[in-house]
Design a protein around this motif. Structure first.
Motif, PDB file in Angstrom:
ATOM      1  N   ASN A  85     -24.573 105.112  55.049  1.00 22.07           N
ATOM      2  CA  ASN A  85     -24.603 106.426  55.689  1.00 22.07           C
ATOM      3  C   ASN A  85     -24.703 107.560  54.674  1.00 22.07           C
ATOM      4  O   ASN A  85     -24.047 108.598  54.781  1.00 22.07           O
ATOM      5  N   GLY A  86     -25.552 107.347  53.671  1.00 19.47           N
ATOM      6  CA  GLY A  86     -25.819 108.381  52.686  1.00 19.47           C
ATOM      7  C   GLY A  86     -24.814 108.497  51.568  1.00 19.47           C
ATOM      8  O   GLY A  86     -24.974 109.347  50.684  1.00 19.47           O
ATOM      9  N   GLU A  87     -23.754 107.677  51.550  1.00 19.44           N
ATOM     10  CA  GLU A  87     -22.743 107.752  50.507  1.00 19.44           C
ATOM     11  C   GLU A  87     -22.650 106.420  49.769  1.00 19.44           C
ATOM     12  O   GLU A  87     -22.756 105.355  50.380  1.00 19.44           O
ATOM     13  N   GLU A  88     -22.432 106.508  48.463  1.00 19.94           N
ATOM     14  CA  GLU A  88     -22.318 105.291  47.661  1.00 19.94           C
ATOM     15  C   GLU A  88     -21.042 104.536  48.032  1.00 19.94           C
ATOM     16  O   GLU A  88     -19.944 105.104  48.043  1.00 19.94           O
ATOM     17  N   ASP A  89     -21.185 103.247  48.338  1.00 21.57           N
ATOM     18  CA  ASP A  89     -20.058 102.426  48.757  1.00 21.57           C
ATOM     19  C   ASP A  89     -19.699 101.375  47.714  1.00 21.57           C
ATOM     20  O   ASP A  89     -18.566 100.908  47.665  1.00 21.57           O
ATOM     21  N   LYS A  90     -20.657 100.996  46.862  1.00 19.32           N
ATOM     22  CA  LYS A  90     -20.394  99.977  45.847  1.00 19.32           C
ATOM     23  C   LYS A  90     -21.335 100.200  44.671  1.00 19.32           C
ATOM     24  O   LYS A  90     -22.505 100.522  44.854  1.00 19.32           O
ATOM     25  N   ASN A  91     -20.797 100.021  43.473  1.00 26.56           N
ATOM     26  CA  ASN A  91     -21.594 100.161  42.261  1.00 26.56           C
ATOM     27  C   ASN A  91     -20.925  99.324  41.182  1.00 26.56           C
ATOM     28  O   ASN A  91     -19.814  99.628  40.754  1.00 26.56           O
ATOM     29  N   GLN A  92     -21.567  98.261  40.745  1.00 26.66           N
ATOM     30  CA  GLN A  92     -20.948  97.401  39.749  1.00 26.66           C
ATOM     31  C   GLN A  92     -21.989  96.790  38.818  1.00 26.66           C
ATOM     32  O   GLN A  92     -23.150  96.638  39.178  1.00 26.66           O
ATOM     33  N   GLN A  93     -21.514  96.451  37.609  1.00 25.79           N
ATOM     34  CA  GLN A  93     -22.347  95.823  36.601  1.00 25.79           C
ATOM     35  C   GLN A  93     -21.575  94.651  35.981  1.00 25.79           C
ATOM     36  O   GLN A  93     -20.366  94.752  35.753  1.00 25.79           O
ATOM     37  N   ASN A  94     -22.291  93.571  35.716  1.00 27.99           N
ATOM     38  CA  ASN A  94     -21.725  92.399  35.043  1.00 27.99           C
ATOM     39  C   ASN A  94     -22.473  92.166  33.742  1.00 27.99           C
ATOM     40  O   ASN A  94     -23.701  92.307  33.683  1.00 27.99           O
ATOM     41  N   TYR A  95     -21.741  91.772  32.695  1.00 28.12           N
ATOM     42  CA  TYR A  95     -22.325  91.492  31.395  1.00 28.12           C
ATOM     43  C   TYR A  95     -21.864  90.107  30.932  1.00 28.12           C
ATOM     44  O   TYR A  95     -20.710  89.729  31.134  1.00 28.12           O
ATOM     45  N   LEU A  96     -22.770  89.381  30.290  1.00 26.22           N
ATOM     46  CA  LEU A  96     -22.421  88.069  29.761  1.00 26.22           C
ATOM     47  C   LEU A  96     -23.214  87.804  28.492  1.00 26.22           C
ATOM     48  O   LEU A  96     -24.428  87.999  28.465  1.00 26.22           O
ATOM     49  N   LEU A  97     -22.525  87.359  27.442  1.00 31.87           N
ATOM     50  CA  LEU A  97     -23.178  86.983  26.193  1.00 31.87           C
ATOM     51  C   LEU A  97     -22.434  85.778  25.639  1.00 31.87           C
ATOM     52  O   LEU A  97     -21.211  85.815  25.479  1.00 31.87           O
ATOM     53  N   GLN A  98     -23.173  84.698  25.360  1.00 31.48           N
ATOM     54  CA  GLN A  98     -22.546  83.489  24.830  1.00 31.48           C
ATOM     55  C   GLN A  98     -23.439  82.841  23.794  1.00 31.48           C
ATOM     56  O   GLN A  98     -24.662  82.796  23.935  1.00 31.48           O
TER      57      GLN A  98
ATOM     58  N   TYR B  73     -18.278  77.152  21.404  1.00 27.94           N
ATOM     59  CA  TYR B  73     -18.857  78.321  22.059  1.00 27.94           C
ATOM     60  C   TYR B  73     -18.084  79.585  21.694  1.00 27.94           C
ATOM     61  O   TYR B  73     -16.892  79.552  21.377  1.00 27.94           O
ATOM     62  N   GLY B  74     -18.785  80.717  21.754  1.00 33.59           N
ATOM     63  CA  GLY B  74     -18.186  82.042  21.679  1.00 33.59           C
ATOM     64  C   GLY B  74     -18.709  82.841  22.852  1.00 33.59           C
ATOM     65  O   GLY B  74     -19.922  82.857  23.108  1.00 33.59           O
ATOM     66  N   ASN B  75     -17.827  83.516  23.616  1.00 35.60           N
ATOM     67  CA  ASN B  75     -18.226  84.129  24.881  1.00 35.60           C
ATOM     68  C   ASN B  75     -17.662  85.534  25.023  1.00 35.60           C
ATOM     69  O   ASN B  75     -16.520  85.801  24.663  1.00 35.60           O
ATOM     70  N   TYR B  76     -18.514  86.439  25.550  1.00 34.07           N
ATOM     71  CA  TYR B  76     -18.067  87.755  26.015  1.00 34.07           C
ATOM     72  C   TYR B  76     -18.493  87.909  27.467  1.00 34.07           C
ATOM     73  O   TYR B  76     -19.642  87.632  27.830  1.00 34.07           O
ATOM     74  N   ALA B  77     -17.561  88.345  28.316  1.00 33.67           N
ATOM     75  CA  ALA B  77     -17.867  88.590  29.722  1.00 33.67           C
ATOM     76  C   ALA B  77     -17.257  89.925  30.118  1.00 33.67           C
ATOM     77  O   ALA B  77     -16.079  90.196  29.819  1.00 33.67           O
ATOM     78  N   GLY B  78     -18.054  90.771  30.780  1.00 32.44           N
ATOM     79  CA  GLY B  78     -17.583  92.096  31.168  1.00 32.44           C
ATOM     80  C   GLY B  78     -17.931  92.437  32.593  1.00 32.44           C
ATOM     81  O   GLY B  78     -18.900  91.917  33.160  1.00 32.44           O
TER      82      GLY B  78
END
Length: 256
Positions: free
Chosen positions: A83-96, A108-113
């Motif tokens: 209805n014209g308004e932001e309801d969800k906004n997300q970002q995922n990051y992964l590096l291994q 292994y070496g892992n970063y998760a955000g």
């Protein structure tokens, strides 16, 4: 009558499965495969009528394999307007990055955000390193498990919570133990099931991530993909916040 529009575009290069070394198999000796493989995914949905909403999701992934070394990264983005308004906004990051020790074992070496404006945590980032083991590794089945110690940083979402409702409001900085299972199974020539289960446990709370993908090849270049992503925290900053955040998407994939 409501109207619905779904559009998705994917540039897909399937990642290599672990062999005794990380180097992919070479079916054509005169033309060895590139050590770098990339994936780009884009999806959009619009609903009108009784419900007015738009959603956008995107994903970029890359993998570099050289000898016993393998490095892969991924970025996901999801945005939802209602209805014209932001309801969800997300970002995922992964590096291994992985280093093969033998036919089944690797380090292994892992970063998760994770960053979000509307979940129980604004920021949730972990770094971890440890040991991995492949239980199965065939052309149709891959099953591997990882475990290791690490460190976590979390910023609780307390902006719109009354002070008397806050369970804890301090930024979390603590040691953690991370466990991860990757599973991929080609049930049929044109049907693949893949999942990733990750548990991150610390003194303040435990987070469980679930990713489930089902891909059905329609032709050699087109496939239908169903994806479910879920994040669950055993403890959140306030009882008014949900412990689970999940997203379900249906995308049409084009492979080149």
């Amino acid at each position: 009558m409501s109207k619905k529009l779904i559009f998705s575009l994917v540039l897909l290069a399937s990642p290599a499965i672990y062999a005794e070394e990380f180097t992919p198999s070479d079916d054509n000796e005169d033309a060895p495969p590139s050590p770098l493989q990339t994936e780009v995914e884009f999806g959009y949905q619009a609903h009108s009528g009784n419900t007015d909403s738009q959603s956008l999701n995107a994903r970029v992934g890359a993998e570099y394999t050289e000898g016993r070394h393998r490095t892969n990264g991924e970025w996901k983005y999801y945005q939802l307007y209602k209805n014209g308004e932001e309801d969800k906004n997300q970002q995922n990051y992964l590096l291994q990055s992985d280093y093969k020790l033998g036919s089944r074992t690797y380090l292994y070496g892992n970063y998760a955000g994770f960053s979000s404006r509307y979940s129980s945590y604004f920021e949730d980032h972990t770094v971890s390193g440890g040991f991995g083991y492949q239980l199965f590794n065939t052309d149709s089945l891959l099953l591997e498990a990882e475990i290791g110690p690490g460190f976590r940083y979390q910023e609780p979402n307390v902006d719109e919570i009354d002070d008397d409702e806050i369970i804890f409001k301090n930024t979390v900085k603590e040691a953690i133990v991370r466990g991860n299972i990757n599973f991929s199974w080609n049930l049929l020539d044109n049907l693949t099931l893949a999942t990733r289960l990750t548990v991150t446990a610390g003194q303040s709370n435990t987070r469980m991530d679930t990713e489930l993908n089902v891909t059905n090849d329609i032709t050699e270049t087109i496939a239908l993909k169903l994806s479910y992503d879920s994040k669950y925290h055993t403890k959140v900053p306030s009882p008014t916040l949900s412990k689970r955040d999940s997203i379900f998407t249906v995308n049409l994939l084009f492979a080149f």
